[in-house]
Scaffold this motif. Structure first.
Motif, PDB file in Angstrom:
ATOM      1  N   ASP A 128       0.832  -1.208   0.000  1.00 55.25           N
ATOM      2  CA  ASP A 128       0.000   0.000   0.000  1.00 55.25           C
ATOM      3  C   ASP A 128       0.867   1.259   0.000  1.00 55.25           C
ATOM      4  O   ASP A 128       0.535   2.258  -0.653  1.00 55.25           O
ATOM      5  N   CYS A 129       1.994   1.215   0.735  1.00 53.35           N
ATOM      6  CA  CYS A 129       2.913   2.357   0.740  1.00 53.35           C
ATOM      7  C   CYS A 129       3.503   2.588  -0.649  1.00 53.35           C
ATOM      8  O   CYS A 129       3.628   3.735  -1.100  1.00 53.35           O
ATOM      9  N   LEU A 130       3.879   1.505  -1.325  1.00 54.59           N
ATOM     10  CA  LEU A 130       4.440   1.654  -2.674  1.00 54.59           C
ATOM     11  C   LEU A 130       3.420   2.287  -3.612  1.00 54.59           C
ATOM     12  O   LEU A 130       3.760   3.176  -4.412  1.00 54.59           O
ATOM     13  N   ARG A 131       2.182   1.838  -3.510  1.00 55.48           N
ATOM     14  CA  ARG A 131       1.143   2.410  -4.377  1.00 55.48           C
ATOM     15  C   ARG A 131       0.905   3.880  -4.043  1.00 55.48           C
ATOM     16  O   ARG A 131       0.723   4.710  -4.941  1.00 55.48           O
ATOM     17  N   ALA A 132       0.926   4.211  -2.748  1.00 53.39           N
ATOM     18  CA  ALA A 132       0.693   5.604  -2.350  1.00 53.39           C
ATOM     19  C   ALA A 132       1.837   6.509  -2.798  1.00 53.39           C
ATOM     20  O   ALA A 132       1.619   7.663  -3.179  1.00 53.39           O
ATOM     21  N   ALA A 133       3.064   6.001  -2.755  1.00 49.09           N
ATOM     22  CA  ALA A 133       4.221   6.807  -3.167  1.00 49.09           C
ATOM     23  C   ALA A 133       4.220   7.057  -4.664  1.00 49.09           C
ATOM     24  O   ALA A 133       4.735   8.080  -5.133  1.00 49.09           O
ATOM     25  N   ASP A 134       3.677   6.114  -5.426  1.00 46.87           N
ATOM     26  CA  ASP A 134       3.528   6.279  -6.876  1.00 46.87           C
ATOM     27  C   ASP A 134       4.850   6.638  -7.553  1.00 46.87           C
ATOM     28  O   ASP A 134       4.908   7.490  -8.441  1.00 46.87           O
ATOM     29  N   GLY A 135       5.926   6.003  -7.094  1.00 46.32           N
ATOM     30  CA  GLY A 135       7.224   6.195  -7.738  1.00 46.32           C
ATOM     31  C   GLY A 135       7.952   7.468  -7.374  1.00 46.32           C
ATOM     32  O   GLY A 135       9.032   7.737  -7.915  1.00 46.32           O
ATOM     33  N   ARG A 136       7.424   8.266  -6.448  1.00 49.77           N
ATOM     34  CA  ARG A 136       8.049   9.551  -6.103  1.00 49.77           C
ATOM     35  C   ARG A 136       9.113   9.368  -5.013  1.00 49.77           C
ATOM     36  O   ARG A 136       9.147  10.099  -4.023  1.00 49.77           O
ATOM     37  N   TRP A 137       9.987   8.420  -5.197  1.00 45.87           N
ATOM     38  CA  TRP A 137      11.012   8.147  -4.194  1.00 45.87           C
ATOM     39  C   TRP A 137      12.170   9.113  -4.343  1.00 45.87           C
ATOM     40  O   TRP A 137      12.584   9.426  -5.457  1.00 45.87           O
ATOM     41  N   PRO A 138      12.714   9.598  -3.244  1.00 45.43           N
ATOM     42  CA  PRO A 138      13.854  10.518  -3.330  1.00 45.43           C
ATOM     43  C   PRO A 138      15.106   9.805  -3.820  1.00 45.43           C
ATOM     44  O   PRO A 138      15.206   8.573  -3.767  1.00 45.43           O
ATOM     45  N   ALA A 139      16.074  10.587  -4.262  1.00 45.01           N
ATOM     46  CA  ALA A 139      17.318  10.019  -4.788  1.00 45.01           C
ATOM     47  C   ALA A 139      18.336   9.749  -3.690  1.00 45.01           C
ATOM     48  O   ALA A 139      19.368   9.147  -3.947  1.00 45.01           O
ATOM     49  N   TYR A 140      18.068  10.186  -2.462  1.00 47.47           N
ATOM     50  CA  TYR A 140      19.063  10.041  -1.408  1.00 47.47           C
ATOM     51  C   TYR A 140      19.033   8.651  -0.775  1.00 47.47           C
ATOM     52  O   TYR A 140      18.154   7.827  -1.052  1.00 47.47           O
ATOM     53  N   ASP A 141      20.016   8.427   0.115  1.00 57.12           N
ATOM     54  CA  ASP A 141      20.154   7.175   0.860  1.00 57.12           C
ATOM     55  C   ASP A 141      20.340   7.537   2.329  1.00 57.12           C
ATOM     56  O   ASP A 141      21.320   8.184   2.703  1.00 57.12           O
ATOM     57  N   LEU A 142      19.401   7.121   3.179  1.00 50.30           N
ATOM     58  CA  LEU A 142      19.398   7.520   4.587  1.00 50.30           C
ATOM     59  C   LEU A 142      20.044   6.496   5.513  1.00 50.30           C
ATOM     60  O   LEU A 142      19.905   6.611   6.736  1.00 50.30           O
ATOM     61  N   PHE A 143      20.754   5.523   4.976  1.00 47.69           N
ATOM     62  CA  PHE A 143      21.441   4.587   5.859  1.00 47.69           C
ATOM     63  C   PHE A 143      22.526   5.317   6.652  1.00 47.69           C
ATOM     64  O   PHE A 143      23.334   6.065   6.097  1.00 47.69           O
ATOM     65  N   ALA A 144      22.546   5.080   7.956  1.00 40.45           N
ATOM     66  CA  ALA A 144      23.553   5.676   8.833  1.00 40.45           C
ATOM     67  C   ALA A 144      24.898   4.984   8.618  1.00 40.45           C
ATOM     68  O   ALA A 144      24.969   3.899   8.032  1.00 40.45           O
ATOM     69  N   PRO A 145      25.992   5.589   9.084  1.00 38.78           N
ATOM     70  CA  PRO A 145      27.311   4.964   8.933  1.00 38.78           C
ATOM     71  C   PRO A 145      27.359   3.575   9.569  1.00 38.78           C
ATOM     72  O   PRO A 145      26.716   3.314  10.585  1.00 38.78           O
ATOM     73  N   GLU A 146      28.145   2.698   8.956  1.00 32.99           N
ATOM     74  CA  GLU A 146      28.296   1.336   9.465  1.00 32.99           C
ATOM     75  C   GLU A 146      29.388   1.231  10.525  1.00 32.99           C
ATOM     76  O   GLU A 146      29.379   0.306  11.334  1.00 32.99           O
ATOM     77  N   GLN A 147      30.351   2.177  10.508  1.00 34.42           N
ATOM     78  CA  GLN A 147      31.498   2.094  11.412  1.00 34.42           C
ATOM     79  C   GLN A 147      31.518   3.292  12.346  1.00 34.42           C
ATOM     80  O   GLN A 147      31.513   4.443  11.902  1.00 34.42           O
ATOM     81  N   ASN A 148      31.541   3.005  13.637  1.00 34.68           N
ATOM     82  CA  ASN A 148      31.624   4.044  14.647  1.00 34.68           C
ATOM     83  C   ASN A 148      33.053   4.545  14.808  1.00 34.68           C
ATOM     84  O   ASN A 148      34.018   3.883  14.406  1.00 34.68           O
ATOM     85  N   ALA A 149      33.173   5.706  15.430  1.00 33.16           N
ATOM     86  CA  ALA A 149      34.478   6.136  15.916  1.00 33.16           C
ATOM     87  C   ALA A 149      34.955   5.150  16.982  1.00 33.16           C
ATOM     88  O   ALA A 149      34.159   4.427  17.589  1.00 33.16           O
ATOM     89  N   VAL A 150      36.259   5.097  17.204  1.00 33.31           N
ATOM     90  CA  VAL A 150      36.833   4.190  18.201  1.00 33.31           C
ATOM     91  C   VAL A 150      37.918   4.925  18.983  1.00 33.31           C
ATOM     92  O   VAL A 150      38.320   6.033  18.637  1.00 33.31           O
ATOM     93  N   ARG A 151      38.374   4.291  20.042  1.00 32.24           N
ATOM     94  CA  ARG A 151      39.509   4.758  20.850  1.00 32.24           C
ATOM     95  C   ARG A 151      39.289   6.182  21.369  1.00 32.24           C
ATOM     96  O   ARG A 151      40.127   7.068  21.206  1.00 32.24           O
ATOM     97  N   LEU A 152      38.164   6.384  22.004  1.00 32.20           N
ATOM     98  CA  LEU A 152      37.869   7.668  22.628  1.00 32.20           C
ATOM     99  C   LEU A 152      38.715   7.817  23.892  1.00 32.20           C
ATOM    100  O   LEU A 152      38.699   6.953  24.768  1.00 32.20           O
TER     101      LEU A 152
END
Length: 589
Positions: free
Chosen positions: A378-402
């Motif tokens: 239902d979400c796909l039908r409601a969006a009707d292909g108007r998906w943004p071009a960005y990618d909202l995945f957060a970084p996979e690697q944290n900072a270390v050695r604080l």
């Protein structure tokens, strides 16, 4: 009233073009009276939609965020199936190998000494993956209406003379002692115990705990951090874990005789690891599926041949493969999960869409499950292909050695090694670890003078950007501080929205040196004035707009004004420590 409250509780990066998708989810929650939901959708490997709806806690005061963790119940089965398929691909087990008996993976006496039904020795790994191992949870056992011991943990503990809450290994011994309901491989019957046994097989062939091996060999390579095994009690919940709504109670699995809510102590979640124990954020559940979806958008953990085997169903059931429900041409894979207080659905399609929908409540009618499985479509039908071009995945690697190095009673130097984001926040809080965390789509103004930057709860942001060190000023002498570095990504690739990695952040506790005794006594007189000065500082700035505000245009016709020389009155005020030292010298005179 419900519509107004739910609308206010929407969180995550809002995209105006996807407002119809928001409305579809809102309508579903209202129709089924569900308090909260987290929804994530990817297109061609990019996270294009991550939204929280409703409330995450029982008091209905905390909005659900995309980074909240929720129980996924039986979606834990695809996780276990991925682990088994990875071990098979690496040659550490074979799918047609027997599980029990002298030649089986679980050949020890602990399990085999209770076996009376000789057919159990014919069970293979493949049959457990496909729910054809021989157990039918609806058949009943020992005059009980069910034969699935997750439904009656207190009875199992008594029958097996074990302590409460009963361990998962005791549950396995119980079902082995009661025998099978049908010959292995002859029919399909959905079985939680089959997947619990697969968890024990994983432990046996790897020499590690089930959770540890999955974290190291499945989640870590996939970049999944927001996944943990759940706990039974509300007091033991994970950081950022949502709370679960249920009106049903039952006797505590701890054997206290107390009636408790089903999500908190009635179900023995800690004995469900491999079949129903995982927590995920919706966005990292999508990230996991993208790592095994067979598409070219992201590297896969499994070879194409292994993925083909995993998603191929065999007789006697053509709808369930190995950890996944599949349609006739295998273009769509999915799984659902259900426990009191929890409902979940994850779907992968051949058209490049993957989504996860996690709820902190459920309804029981079949129509509810139909609507939940249709909600993503239902979400796909409601969006009707108007998906943004960005990618909202957060970084996979944290900072270390604080690390922290106090430079004096009021100053400290903090440093770290950067992760793979474009920037990171360093948040500092006095007296206790930070509990309020940044939210996606929100920028935070930083200031190295403690207390001047944007606030998160009672913490303050002291740096935000690409740096790997900061010198923090205006600390209090002899005080304990807690630091946390939060990696984030903000670039054209994210649509300039900041997206934060909140799991596994480095944290540090440090203490500033106390003042010398003479200065400490004198500081009691000057501290009220210093505190009054701090109270007059500008308010904490938090910018809600994700995209940076454009710089004001300068009138081309007007010449730039010369920079005036600083007058004596505009010189920077002496620091707290300088004022304190001056006061001490005056007192000594």
């Amino acid at each position: 009233m419900l519509t107004v409250l739910s609308a206010r509780a929407q969180t995550g990066v809002a995209e105006p073009a996807l407002a119809p998708c928001d409305a579809v989810v809102q309508a579903f929650l209202q129709r089924w009276d569900i308090s909260g939901a987290s929804v994530a959708i990817s297109k061609d490997g990019r996270l294009v939609y991550e939204r929280g709806f409703g409330y995450a806690n029982l008091a209905r005061t905390e909005p659900m965020q995309p980074a909240h963790l929720l129980r996924v119940a039986s979606i834990s089965k695809p996780v276990t199936a991925l682990a088994v398929m990875k071990l098979a691909e690496d040659g550490l087990l074979t799918l047609n190998h027997r599980v029990f008996g002298p030649e089986g993976y679980l050949r020890g006496s602990y399990y085999n000494e209770v076996i009376q039904d000789q057919r159990i020795y014919d069970i293979t790994v493949r049959q457990l993956l496909e729910h054809t191992g021989g157990w039918n949870r609806n058949a009943g056992v020992d005059d009980l209406s069910s034969s699935d011991p997750i439904d009656f943990p207190l009875y199992v503990a008594k029958a097996m003379q074990a302590s409460n809450p009963v361990a998962d290994s005791v549950l396995v011994r119980f079902v082995l002692s009661r025998g099978l309901n049908f010959t292995p491989g002859s029919r399909f019957a959905y079985s939680n115990m089959g997947y619990l046994i697969l968890g024990k097989v994983i432990e046996q062939v790897t020499g590690q705990s089930y959770a540890r091996w999955v974290q190291q060999h499945i989640f870590a390579p996939a970049g999944v951090r927001e996944a943990h095994l759940g706990r039974n009690l509300l007091a033991d919940k994970q950081e950022r874990e949502a709370e679960y709504f249920s009106k049903t109670t039952r006797e505590s699995c701890y054997g206290t005789g107390q009636q408790v809510p089903m999500p908190y102590g009635a179900w023995n979640l800690e004995a469900m690891h491999a079949h129903g124990g995982w927590l995920f954020s919706a966005r990292d559940l999508v990230r996991l599926v993208l790592a095994v979806d067979g598409s070219a958008t992201r590297p896969d953990l499994l070879t194409a041949a292994t993925i083909d085997t995993m998603t191929t169903s065999d007789e006697p059931n053509r709808r369930y493969a190995k950890g996944w429900l599949v349609n006739k041409d295998r273009s769509t894979w999915w799984h659902t999960g259900s426990l009191d207080g929890t409902a979940s659905c994850v779907v992968r399609t051949a058209a490049g869409y993957t989504w996860a929908i996690l709820l902190n409540g459920r309804a029981l009618p079949n129509r509810f499950w139909h609507d939940l499985e249709e909600l993503g479509w239902d979400c796909l039908r409601a969006a009707d292909g108007r998906w943004p071009a960005y990618d909202l995945f957060a970084p996979e690697q944290n900072a270390v050695r604080l690390l922290a190095k106090p430079l004096g009673p009021t100053t400290a130097r903090l440093s770290w090694h950067n992760g793979n984001g474009t920037g990171r926040l360093l948040v500092l809080q006095e007296k206790a670890p930070l509990t309020a965390l940044p939210t996606d789509g929100t920028n935070y103004v930083a200031d190295a003078s403690f207390g001047r930057g944007a606030t998160l709860g009672t913490g303050a942001v002291v740096t935000a950007g690409p740096d790997s060190a900061v010198t923090v000023r205006d600390l209090e002498p002899g005080r304990t501080y807690y630091a946390r570095v939060v990696e984030y990504r903000q670039s054209a690739g994210t649509g300039e929205h900041p997206v934060y990695a909140l799991d596994g952040n480095p944290v540090l506790e440090f203490r500033t040196p106390a003042l010398p005794p003479v200065l400490a006594r004198r500081s009691k007189a000057v501290r009220p004035a210093a505190n009054a000065s701090r109270r007059k500082r500008p308010g904490k700035a938090t910018i809600q707009a994700s995209r940076p505000a454009p710089a004001p245009a300068r009138d081309a016709a007007a010449p730039a004004s010369p920079t005036p020389m600083a007058s004596p009155s505009s010189a920077p005020a002496p620091s707290y420590l300088a004022r304190l030292l001056a006061a001490g010298r005056e007192w000594l005179r």
